[in-house]
Design a protein around this motif. Structure first.
Motif, PDB file in Angstrom:
ATOM      1  N   UNK A  34       0.811  -1.221   0.000  1.00  0.00           N
ATOM      2  CA  UNK A  34       0.000   0.000   0.000  1.00  0.00           C
ATOM      3  C   UNK A  34       0.843   1.270   0.000  1.00  0.00           C
ATOM      4  N   UNK A  35       2.145   1.135   0.156  1.00  0.00           N
ATOM      5  CA  UNK A  35       3.037   2.289   0.176  1.00  0.00           C
ATOM      6  C   UNK A  35       3.020   2.965  -1.196  1.00  0.00           C
ATOM      7  N   UNK A  36       2.677   4.251  -1.222  1.00  0.00           N
ATOM      8  CA  UNK A  36       2.528   4.980  -2.487  1.00  0.00           C
ATOM      9  C   UNK A  36       3.819   5.007  -3.299  1.00  0.00           C
ATOM     10  N   UNK A  37       4.967   5.194  -2.643  1.00  0.00           N
ATOM     11  CA  UNK A  37       6.242   5.218  -3.376  1.00  0.00           C
ATOM     12  C   UNK A  37       6.553   3.859  -3.987  1.00  0.00           C
ATOM     13  N   UNK A  38       6.295   2.790  -3.232  1.00  0.00           N
ATOM     14  CA  UNK A  38       6.542   1.449  -3.761  1.00  0.00           C
ATOM     15  C   UNK A  38       5.619   1.168  -4.946  1.00  0.00           C
ATOM     16  N   UNK A  39       4.361   1.538  -4.824  1.00  0.00           N
ATOM     17  CA  UNK A  39       3.421   1.313  -5.927  1.00  0.00           C
ATOM     18  C   UNK A  39       3.822   2.101  -7.169  1.00  0.00           C
ATOM     19  N   UNK A  40       4.378   3.290  -6.977  1.00  0.00           N
ATOM     20  CA  UNK A  40       4.822   4.096  -8.110  1.00  0.00           C
ATOM     21  C   UNK A  40       5.993   3.432  -8.837  1.00  0.00           C
ATOM     22  N   UNK A  41       6.743   2.577  -8.153  1.00  0.00           N
ATOM     23  CA  UNK A  41       7.877   1.887  -8.773  1.00  0.00           C
ATOM     24  C   UNK A  41       7.461   0.695  -9.627  1.00  0.00           C
ATOM     25  N   UNK A  42       6.229   0.222  -9.470  1.00  0.00           N
ATOM     26  CA  UNK A  42       5.757  -0.929 -10.251  1.00  0.00           C
ATOM     27  C   UNK A  42       5.579  -0.528 -11.709  1.00  0.00           C
ATOM     28  N   UNK A  43       5.775  -1.506 -12.594  1.00  0.00           N
ATOM     29  CA  UNK A  43       5.624  -1.247 -14.026  1.00  0.00           C
ATOM     30  C   UNK A  43       4.538  -2.125 -14.596  1.00  0.00           C
ATOM     31  N   UNK A  44       3.786  -1.587 -15.524  1.00  0.00           N
ATOM     32  CA  UNK A  44       2.828  -2.342 -16.332  1.00  0.00           C
ATOM     33  C   UNK A  44       1.833  -3.136 -15.491  1.00  0.00           C
ATOM     34  N   UNK A  45       1.251  -2.519 -14.478  1.00  0.00           N
ATOM     35  CA  UNK A  45       0.258  -3.190 -13.642  1.00  0.00           C
ATOM     36  C   UNK A  45      -1.085  -3.155 -14.377  1.00  0.00           C
TER      37      UNK A  45
END
Length: 82
Positions: A34-45
């Motif tokens: 749920x961490x916004x910074x971690x989610x921003x690092x994901x690609x092609x979700x």
């Protein structure tokens, strides 16, 4: 789809947990990231996908146990050459 329990590093059957499916895939059960910074690092979700976090030792422990089983089964299934 059917799943077979592979293992967990948590107590009392809580997540994170890994399962092998009858489709030759792995299912990961864990707490949603749920961490916004971690989610921003994901690609092609894609729609319907989410990320879960699991300890590195869970993956390495299961891989060490399951991969030799797969290698042995593959070797038994190969016709002998010679």
């Amino acid at each position: 789809m059917r799943m077979r329990f592979l293992g967990s590093t948590s107590e009392a059957g809580a997540c994170p947990t890994l399962y092998e499916t009858d489709r030759g895939t792995i299912v990961v059960q864990g707490l949603r990231v749920t961490d916004a910074q971690a989610l921003a690092d994901l690609r092609d979700v894609l729609d319907g996908e989410t990320a879960v976090e699991v300890p590195r030792e869970l993956l390495t422990e299961i891989a060490a146990r399951v991969l030799p089983e797969i290698a042995a089964a593959t070797a038994r299934a190969r016709p002998a050459t010679g």
